[in-house]
Write a protein that holds these residues in place. Sequence first.
Motif, PDB file in Angstrom:
ATOM      1  N   VAL A 196       2.879   0.983  -9.995  1.00 44.40           N
ATOM      2  CA  VAL A 196       3.088   0.335 -11.300  1.00 44.40           C
ATOM      3  C   VAL A 196       2.581  -1.104 -11.211  1.00 44.40           C
ATOM      4  O   VAL A 196       2.450  -1.665 -10.112  1.00 44.40           O
ATOM      5  CB  VAL A 196       4.587   0.332 -11.725  1.00 44.40           C
ATOM      6  N   GLU A 197       2.314  -1.663 -12.380  1.00 43.81           N
ATOM      7  CA  GLU A 197       1.845  -3.057 -12.417  1.00 43.81           C
ATOM      8  C   GLU A 197       3.011  -3.969 -12.017  1.00 43.81           C
ATOM      9  O   GLU A 197       4.139  -3.764 -12.485  1.00 43.81           O
ATOM     10  CB  GLU A 197       1.417  -3.386 -13.840  1.00 43.81           C
ATOM     11  N   SER A 241       6.913   2.762  -8.681  1.00 41.63           N
ATOM     12  CA  SER A 241       7.714   3.103  -9.861  1.00 41.63           C
ATOM     13  C   SER A 241       9.180   3.211  -9.434  1.00 41.63           C
ATOM     14  O   SER A 241       9.483   3.518  -8.272  1.00 41.63           O
ATOM     15  CB  SER A 241       7.248   4.422 -10.465  1.00 41.63           C
ATOM     16  N   PHE A 242      10.091   2.996 -10.371  1.00 42.86           N
ATOM     17  CA  PHE A 242      11.520   2.970 -10.022  1.00 42.86           C
ATOM     18  C   PHE A 242      11.992   4.357  -9.572  1.00 42.86           C
ATOM     19  O   PHE A 242      12.783   4.472  -8.630  1.00 42.86           O
ATOM     20  CB  PHE A 242      12.335   2.461 -11.216  1.00 42.86           C
ATOM     21  N   ASP A 243      11.474   5.410 -10.213  1.00 41.37           N
ATOM     22  CA  ASP A 243      11.855   6.777  -9.797  1.00 41.37           C
ATOM     23  C   ASP A 243      11.442   7.014  -8.346  1.00 41.37           C
ATOM     24  O   ASP A 243      12.200   7.552  -7.545  1.00 41.37           O
ATOM     25  CB  ASP A 243      11.145   7.825 -10.670  1.00 41.37           C
ATOM     26  N   LYS A 297      -8.599   3.898  -3.899  1.00 39.81           N
ATOM     27  CA  LYS A 297      -7.900   4.960  -4.641  1.00 39.81           C
ATOM     28  C   LYS A 297      -6.426   4.561  -4.762  1.00 39.81           C
ATOM     29  O   LYS A 297      -5.789   4.237  -3.745  1.00 39.81           O
ATOM     30  CB  LYS A 297      -8.017   6.285  -3.870  1.00 39.81           C
ATOM     31  N   LEU A 298      -5.922   4.571  -6.016  1.00 42.89           N
ATOM     32  CA  LEU A 298      -4.540   4.145  -6.237  1.00 42.89           C
ATOM     33  C   LEU A 298      -3.613   5.350  -6.370  1.00 42.89           C
ATOM     34  O   LEU A 298      -4.033   6.419  -6.812  1.00 42.89           O
ATOM     35  CB  LEU A 298      -4.447   3.308  -7.518  1.00 42.89           C
ATOM     36  N   ALA A 336       0.862  -1.187   0.000  1.00 41.46           N
ATOM     37  CA  ALA A 336       0.000   0.000   0.000  1.00 41.46           C
ATOM     38  C   ALA A 336       0.897   1.236   0.000  1.00 41.46           C
ATOM     39  O   ALA A 336       1.885   1.293   0.733  1.00 41.46           O
ATOM     40  CB  ALA A 336      -0.899  -0.004   1.222  1.00 41.46           C
ATOM     41  N   LEU A 337       0.559   2.196  -0.841  1.00 41.72           N
ATOM     42  CA  LEU A 337       1.428   3.360  -1.044  1.00 41.72           C
ATOM     43  C   LEU A 337       0.823   4.632  -0.452  1.00 41.72           C
ATOM     44  O   LEU A 337      -0.413   4.725  -0.320  1.00 41.72           O
ATOM     45  CB  LEU A 337       1.660   3.557  -2.544  1.00 41.72           C
TER      46      LEU A 337
END
Length: 400
Positions: free
Chosen positions: A61-62, A80-82, A55-56, A28-29
């Motif tokens: 990222v997938e 995401s990598f960034d 809510k994402l 979870a982000l």
Amino acid sequence: MKVEIEKLDHFGRGITYIDGKICFVEKALPGEIVKIKIVKDSKKYMLGKVIDYYKLSDDRVEEKCIYSDICGGCNLSHLSFDSENEYKCMKVKEILRKFGNVNEDKVLDIESSNIYNYRNKVTLHGSNNTLGYCESGSNSVFGTEKCLLADEKINEVMEVVKGMSYTEKIEELLIRTNNESDEVMVSLKGEINDYECLNNLVDTLIINNEVLLGEGKIISSIGSKKYYVSDKSFFQVNKELTVKLYDEVKKVVEEFKPKKVLDLYCGTGTIGIYVSEYCKEVIGVDYSKSGINDANLNKELNKAKNVKFICERVENVIDEFNNIDLVIVDPPRAGLDNKTMENLKRIAAKTIIYVSCDPATLARDLKVLSSDYEVVYVKPFNMFPRTYHVENFVYLRKIN
Ligand SMILES: C[S@@+](CC[C@H](N)C(=O)[O-])C[C@H]1O[C@@H](n2cnc3c(N)ncnc32)[C@H](O)[C@@H]1O
């Protein structure tokens, strides 16, 4: 229960608060609104598991890996990598400020390279007729056919071993490639009946500690240096980024031109040999017999005549060193012990380079050393993409 995630903790888990109590939620982000079920409720904290996402985050990222729901390896495969790089840099700043009294502006930008296929080594475990990695938070093994973090060559070997008829009798499988991906080592443990299918695929094969093919070691490059590495020796796992980490060490050594350098926790002697032309003498210490055996071969291989190695625990010999100009320490996750830190102060080298794979123990040790040493700068290296782990390079200067 519907909650909003506030931030990530140091292990890549989302943090939310329920009635004032902290709750950690995997996958979870920050900014995400999720439905969770509480899977643990202790006095101090809760653990939540996501059941649904309302809510994402834009940073999500997938997930590419088919094992992302069970594997304990990649904690950040949904980020995401960034954002992963940004998170790791912030995490280093926060830990070093809170626990090491290091000012955040001492921490430079993070260095990173390939997101996938960066690992030159994997170890699979055999248990209950299954060969693979361990499940998240447990010792149970799940069948693993492929790892996105591993070099393609490693995945090729994994596929062949998985096709063997007796995989249920394999207790451990270690696959290592060199950094150029053109030499492969396989070490198997267990009841291995035949290994013919590996003959054309691997350069050295070790079964139950017996070398059956090749020399029991491969040769790997870091920059212009070449190193022997055996199955039991430590060797930096990131094929691409290690050279940048070592170049950072070289930059300081080159500038400082020390006479006598100590390379503590030297493994196969890699860092000491890497910088040996910029100093008069290098002494490397490591307790691994295999590491020091390789280190002595590496000294010959690189014609580094001014380097010598001692096979001992650092804490058993640290009080014997004097007149050292620069000390490099690269300890395991536990960091430095008190005796070693006291002796670093006694030795009083003008410069210490601390390479660390755990920001928490690094912060603890920097605090102890801060009576005698100031931090010039810290450079994080994302040596382990997709996981929460981060490597750090620290340049320390003696306070007059
Ligand atoms: C993170 S590795 C660093 C190796 C090397 N500097 C490199 O870049 O490849 C840590 C090394 O510390 C060694 N080690 C762990 N505890 C030790 C101790 N108490 N005394 C000496 N060596 C130790 C391990 O054998 C391992 O080679």
